[in-house]
Each structure stands twice: as structure tokens, then as C-alpha cells.
Design an enzyme around this catalytic site. Structure first.
Site, short mmCIF file in Angstrom:
data_model
loop_
_atom_site.label_atom_id
_atom_site.label_comp_id
_atom_site.label_asym_id
_atom_site.label_seq_id
_atom_site.Cartn_x
_atom_site.Cartn_y
_atom_site.Cartn_z
CG ASN A 84 17.02 -17.96 -28.67
OD1 ASN A 84 15.38 -19.11 -29.21
ND2 ASN A 84 17.53 -19.59 -28.39
CB SER A 135 7.26 -13.45 -26.22
OG SER A 135 6.57 -13.22 -25.42
CE1 TYR A 149 8.94 -19.11 -20.27
CE2 TYR A 149 6.69 -19.20 -20.28
CZ TYR A 149 7.91 -19.27 -20.84
OH TYR A 149 8.18 -19.45 -22.35
CE LYS A 153 9.71 -15.90 -22.35
NZ LYS A 153 10.73 -15.97 -23.33
CB THR A 184 12.69 -26.87 -28.16
OG1 THR A 184 11.53 -26.70 -27.57
CG2 THR A 184 11.91 -26.44 -29.28
#
Length: 293
Positions: A84, A135, A149, A153, A184
Site C-alpha cells: 500500500n 495502484s 507517478y 504505477k 484521503t
């Protein structure tokens, strides 16, 4: 429901924290990693020995195997490994420094790869288990300003796609989790932003800078519901190769995959025209890929 034991990286915040809380509340055991143990003092006080903790910074790849080995030693068996931990690096490719690039790759890609490699011998020895790799919809689609980024991924998705085929024979299932925007701290706390070059003020890459500073529009995804879906996926057999979470993830991935498929289909004649006339039977090649799946 049978009690399970989970290894989850990055449980101090975000999806990792929500997942650890949900699993512990329902009676499962969690081996969690954090960069700062004090960030989970409350969880440790509440759940005691059911929460095993270790400090881990994924950029220190040499330490990953030792942490994984100790987690297995503490619990004896771990049913699910959740890779994670990670973060977003935003900015145009030219704006990124070498240090920012290396840290992003070390965390999101190399760290995840080494975590899974360290877990595989244990999963094989115990006769199977499940791997969840976090992912993003950014593992299927791209946005200007997110090049590194996306590189991590898309890279980890390719890795998991191959590993899943390698280890299915050992009863090990692998699932890529592709969330869209969620409420989040990804946008406002963990994301890192490259120094901005004035020349790029006219570039669409500035979109990500606006997203990271605009607090008037909340992300649509509910982290608790997304984690519910991640946990539920472990009960599916065979393991789903991917789960898309969030309406934005579904819509954007569907749109971009449709465009890519249409572009590929338009090149069918060109693709076959570059083969030797007496080359291998293309149907035979297709059968090899089907068997690998």
C-alpha cells in the site's frame, strides 16, 4: 468468516490506516509498517499483540526482506500481503529534480517490487495466499504533470501482471487495486510537488498544481467503501486481476482504454504486414498468450 492475518505497508494514514482499523475491528490480525511508530500509538494501545508493527521506509530496499521475515516469524502465517505505501509526485517532467525522480521510483516501484519478492517464498512455503497491490487509475490513464507517478504505477502494473502468471500454480493470487480520487490525505499531505518553471505556466501540466491547492472540490471516493471492496476481493476465487474503485476511475479508464483499443485495431493491417511471409503461425502465438493467462 475465517480469521486472517494481514501484512500492510503504510498504515499510518490513508487507505492503509483505514484498512488496518477495519481489519482489527472485525477480529483479524495485522502486521503493519510505518515510517514513524508514534503515528500508530493509539492503534497499538487499543489492539495490543494483534497489531505487530515495524518501522519501514521503502526507499531503504535492503531492509524490506528483514521486516517481511520478522512479520512472518511473529505471526507464523500471513494470508494477505497489501503493498500500500506510496505517494504522488507531481510536476512536468522537466521540472522534476533527479532526487525527486529517484525517491518516487524507489518508493512506489522498487519498494513494492522488493516487498512482493520478499513475501513470495513465505507464501509458497505455506501453500498460497493473496497479494493486493495498490495502484491507481493512474496505472491505466495519464494526466499531464504526473509523468513519474504514472511511470511507477504503469511499471508496477506490468510487474504484477507477469508475477500473477508466475505464481498462480502455487495458489497465490494477485490483484491490482485501481482507485480514483478518494478523500484521503493523498492530495493535501503526502503528494510532493516539483519546483515550478515559469515556462510551464502555459502547459496543461499546471492542472495538477491547481488540483493540489484547490480545496473547494472534494474527491468523490469514500475511503471506507473502497477499503471494504479491497477486503472483500480477497474472498473471490480466482483472485480478480484488477478492481476499479470510484466512478471517476471507471469512466476515465473506460474512455482511455477504448481510445487505445480503437487505435490498435486501426493498425492491424500494418502490424501483420511487417511479419515474414514464412514466419510462425500467428494463431500459435495467440495460443501461447492464452495459456499464460
Amino acid at each position: 468468516m475465517t480469521k486472517k492475518r494481514w501484512l500492510i505497508t503504510g498504515i499510518s494514514t490513508g487507505f492503509g490506516r483505514v484498512m488496518a482499523e477495519q481489519l482489527l475491528a472485525r477480529g483479524d490480525d495485522v502486521a503493519g509498517t510505518v515510517r514513524d511508530l508514534s503515528a500508530v500509538d493509539g492503534l497499538k494501545a487499543q489492539y495490543g499483540d494483534r497489531l505487530w508493527l515495524a518501522e519501514l521506509d521503502l526507499t531503504n530496499t535492503a531492509s524490506i526482506r528483514g521486516v517481511v521475515d520478522r512479520a512472518w516469524s511473529a505471526f507464523g502465517r500471513i494470508d494477505v500481503v497489501v503493498s500500500n505505501a506510496g505517494y504522488g509526485l507531481m510536476g512536468a517532467a522537466e521540472e522534476l529534480t533527479d532526487e525527486l525522480i529517484e525517491h518516487q521510483i524507489d518508493t512506489n516501484l522498487l519498494g513494492s517490487i522488493q516487498l512482493i519478492r520478499a513475501a513470495l517464498p513465505h507464501l509458497r512455503a505455506q501453500g498460497g495466499g493473496r497479494i493486493l497491490q495498490l495502484s491507481s487509475m493512474g496505472g491505466q490513464v495519464t494526466f499531464p504533470g504526473g509523468s513519474l507517478y504514472h511511470a511507477t504505477k504503469w511499471g508496477i502494473e506490468g510487474f504484477i501482471e507477469a508475477v500473477a502468471q508466475e505464481v498462480a500454480v502455487f495458489n497465490i493470487g494477485c490483484t491490482l487495486v485501481e482507485p480514483g480520487g478518494a478523500r484521503t490525505d493523498f492530495r493535501y499531505r503526502s503528494a510532493r510537488v516539483a519546483p515550478m518553471l515559469e515556462s510551464y505556466d502555459v502547459s496543461p501540466s499546471r492542472m495538477v498544481n491547481r488540483i493540489l491547492t484547490d480545496r473547494t472540490h472534494q474527491s468523490p471516493g469514500d475511503p471506507a467503501k473502497m477499503v471494504d471492496a479491497m477486503i472483500a476481493s480477497v474472498e473471490q476465487n480466482p483472485a480478480p486481476r484488477r478492481i476499479a474503485l470510484g466512478g471517476d476511475a471507471y469512466q476515465m479508464m473506460h474512455a482511455q482504454l477504448s481510445v487505445r483499443l480503437a487505435a490498435l485495431e486501426a493498425q492491424r493491417e500494418l502490424a501483420f504486414s511487417t511479419d515474414f511471409a514464412d514466419g510462425p503461425d500467428n494463431d500459435q502465438k495467440s495460443r501461447w498468450f492464452e495459456e499464460a493467462e
